[in-house]
Design a protein around this motif. Sequence first.
Motif, PDB file in Angstrom:
ATOM      1  N   ALA A 166       0.833  -1.211   0.000  1.00  0.00           N
ATOM      2  CA  ALA A 166       0.000   0.000   0.000  1.00  0.00           C
ATOM      3  C   ALA A 166       0.867   1.260   0.000  1.00  0.00           C
ATOM      4  O   ALA A 166       0.605   2.215  -0.737  1.00  0.00           O
ATOM      5  CB  ALA A 166      -0.932  -0.006   1.213  1.00  0.00           C
ATOM      6  N   VAL A 167       1.917   1.244   0.818  1.00  0.00           N
ATOM      7  CA  VAL A 167       2.802   2.412   0.904  1.00  0.00           C
ATOM      8  C   VAL A 167       3.581   2.584  -0.407  1.00  0.00           C
ATOM      9  O   VAL A 167       3.758   3.709  -0.900  1.00  0.00           O
ATOM     10  CB  VAL A 167       3.750   2.269   2.120  1.00  0.00           C
ATOM     11  N   THR A 168       4.005   1.480  -0.993  1.00  0.00           N
ATOM     12  CA  THR A 168       4.724   1.554  -2.276  1.00  0.00           C
ATOM     13  C   THR A 168       3.823   2.142  -3.359  1.00  0.00           C
ATOM     14  O   THR A 168       4.276   2.938  -4.187  1.00  0.00           O
ATOM     15  CB  THR A 168       5.242   0.155  -2.694  1.00  0.00           C
ATOM     16  N   ASN A 169       2.536   1.776  -3.340  1.00  0.00           N
ATOM     17  CA  ASN A 169       1.595   2.367  -4.307  1.00  0.00           C
ATOM     18  C   ASN A 169       1.548   3.886  -4.174  1.00  0.00           C
ATOM     19  O   ASN A 169       1.495   4.603  -5.171  1.00  0.00           O
ATOM     20  CB  ASN A 169       0.186   1.802  -4.098  1.00  0.00           C
ATOM     21  N   CYS A 170       1.552   4.373  -2.929  1.00  0.00           N
ATOM     22  CA  CYS A 170       1.536   5.841  -2.710  1.00  0.00           C
ATOM     23  C   CYS A 170       2.781   6.474  -3.335  1.00  0.00           C
ATOM     24  O   CYS A 170       2.701   7.525  -3.978  1.00  0.00           O
ATOM     25  CB  CYS A 170       1.537   6.178  -1.216  1.00  0.00           C
ATOM     26  N   ILE A 171       3.925   5.820  -3.139  1.00  0.00           N
ATOM     27  CA  ILE A 171       5.196   6.385  -3.603  1.00  0.00           C
ATOM     28  C   ILE A 171       5.322   6.294  -5.131  1.00  0.00           C
ATOM     29  O   ILE A 171       5.694   7.254  -5.803  1.00  0.00           O
ATOM     30  CB  ILE A 171       6.377   5.659  -2.905  1.00  0.00           C
ATOM     31  N   VAL A 172       4.980   5.124  -5.670  1.00  0.00           N
ATOM     32  CA  VAL A 172       5.208   4.869  -7.096  1.00  0.00           C
ATOM     33  C   VAL A 172       4.097   5.472  -7.963  1.00  0.00           C
ATOM     34  O   VAL A 172       4.359   6.001  -9.037  1.00  0.00           O
ATOM     35  CB  VAL A 172       5.316   3.341  -7.351  1.00  0.00           C
ATOM     36  N   HIS A 173       2.850   5.379  -7.488  1.00  0.00           N
ATOM     37  CA  HIS A 173       1.719   5.814  -8.320  1.00  0.00           C
ATOM     38  C   HIS A 173       1.165   7.182  -7.913  1.00  0.00           C
ATOM     39  O   HIS A 173       1.101   8.085  -8.727  1.00  0.00           O
ATOM     40  CB  HIS A 173       0.591   4.772  -8.263  1.00  0.00           C
ATOM     41  N   ALA A 174       0.783   7.311  -6.639  1.00  0.00           N
ATOM     42  CA  ALA A 174       0.090   8.540  -6.221  1.00  0.00           C
ATOM     43  C   ALA A 174       0.975   9.772  -6.372  1.00  0.00           C
ATOM     44  O   ALA A 174       0.542  10.796  -6.879  1.00  0.00           O
ATOM     45  CB  ALA A 174      -0.375   8.396  -4.773  1.00  0.00           C
ATOM     46  N   TYR A 175       2.220   9.642  -5.918  1.00  0.00           N
ATOM     47  CA  TYR A 175       3.139  10.793  -5.979  1.00  0.00           C
ATOM     48  C   TYR A 175       4.272  10.511  -6.949  1.00  0.00           C
ATOM     49  O   TYR A 175       5.439  10.642  -6.597  1.00  0.00           O
ATOM     50  CB  TYR A 175       3.714  11.063  -4.593  1.00  0.00           C
ATOM     51  N   ARG A 176       3.946  10.078  -8.144  1.00  0.00           N
ATOM     52  CA  ARG A 176       5.008   9.631  -9.061  1.00  0.00           C
ATOM     53  C   ARG A 176       5.974  10.752  -9.458  1.00  0.00           C
ATOM     54  O   ARG A 176       7.123  10.496  -9.754  1.00  0.00           O
ATOM     55  CB  ARG A 176       4.426   8.918 -10.276  1.00  0.00           C
ATOM     56  N   GLU A 177       5.503  11.999  -9.484  1.00  0.00           N
ATOM     57  CA  GLU A 177       6.378  13.103  -9.918  1.00  0.00           C
ATOM     58  C   GLU A 177       6.777  14.020  -8.762  1.00  0.00           C
ATOM     59  O   GLU A 177       7.341  15.072  -8.987  1.00  0.00           O
ATOM     60  CB  GLU A 177       5.662  13.961 -10.985  1.00  0.00           C
ATOM     61  N   GLU A 178       6.424  13.650  -7.557  1.00  0.00           N
ATOM     62  CA  GLU A 178       6.667  14.583  -6.439  1.00  0.00           C
ATOM     63  C   GLU A 178       6.833  13.806  -5.128  1.00  0.00           C
ATOM     64  O   GLU A 178       6.575  12.602  -5.081  1.00  0.00           O
ATOM     65  CB  GLU A 178       5.470  15.538  -6.304  1.00  0.00           C
ATOM     66  N   ILE A 179       7.255  14.507  -4.114  1.00  0.00           N
ATOM     67  CA  ILE A 179       7.281  13.926  -2.773  1.00  0.00           C
ATOM     68  C   ILE A 179       6.090  14.518  -2.024  1.00  0.00           C
ATOM     69  O   ILE A 179       5.976  15.738  -1.882  1.00  0.00           O
ATOM     70  CB  ILE A 179       8.602  14.267  -2.032  1.00  0.00           C
ATOM     71  N   GLY A 180       5.189  13.657  -1.591  1.00  0.00           N
ATOM     72  CA  GLY A 180       4.018  14.130  -0.864  1.00  0.00           C
ATOM     73  C   GLY A 180       3.960  13.500   0.513  1.00  0.00           C
ATOM     74  O   GLY A 180       4.935  12.906   0.982  1.00  0.00           O
TER      75      GLY A 180
END
Lengths: 147, 105
Positions: free
Chosen positions: A49-63
């Motif tokens: 779930a956390v990897t999805n946030c990093i790879v997909h949700a915030y793919r171009e930024e750090i959120g």
Amino acid sequence: MKIINKFSMTMSSRSANEGFARATVAAFAAQLDPTLEEINDIKTAVSEAVTNCIVHAYREEIGKIYISGEITDTNVIKIKIRDKGCGIEDIETAMQPKYTSVGGERAGLGFTVMQCFMDSIHVRSCVEKGTTVILTKKISHRYISNG
Amino acid sequence: MSVDISVNGEVTTAYINGEIDHHSAASIRTAIDNAAELNMPSLLILDFTRVSFMDSSGIGLVMGRYRNLSRRGAKIHITGTSPQIYKVMQLSGIEKIATIDECKK
């Protein structure tokens, strides 16, 4: 059903935090005296779930990734993982095994792992607003005899 | 996280150490690819004995190595998996592209 403990934390969507997130949730879940298999299931699902946030949700930024958890007197752990990233246009397609919206070497198994390793998964998403994943698992009662 | 490489003729073994997730997968991938390019093995053994955790990033890692190696007919064998790692492997149907030993207890 009564909530007997809860936690919440916020962290940056940096990949170095993947290990931190699953270890923290595992430490929280340890209060329910889970088996090694149960704790590994929880760690693996949280990692996905956390990897999805990093790879997909915030793919171009750090959120920011918001993680909270609660345990109940019925031995259930509920973990909520939320981001304010790009959101998922079609949740049903995103949850299909082997589906991935990014290239590279992602296996597209994140949601499949979460579904198989937890009792239930609930996904709520809004494009450009973010995604919330709620994972729940009932931990088996283990009766330890004192002899 | 680190990878130790051992070469025995046409067999290259990669002993992976630590946790495999999206964060660590990139450096593991580079270490294995460098060794495979240098030694051109016909069999690549991925040894997970010293891997304490793996999520589906590990599946991506195996699939990627398979894509590279199968082009020249090389095979992949997976060994030393813990029950947790074996469970993730089984979920992915990885046995279609690599042979895998039963997990250690």
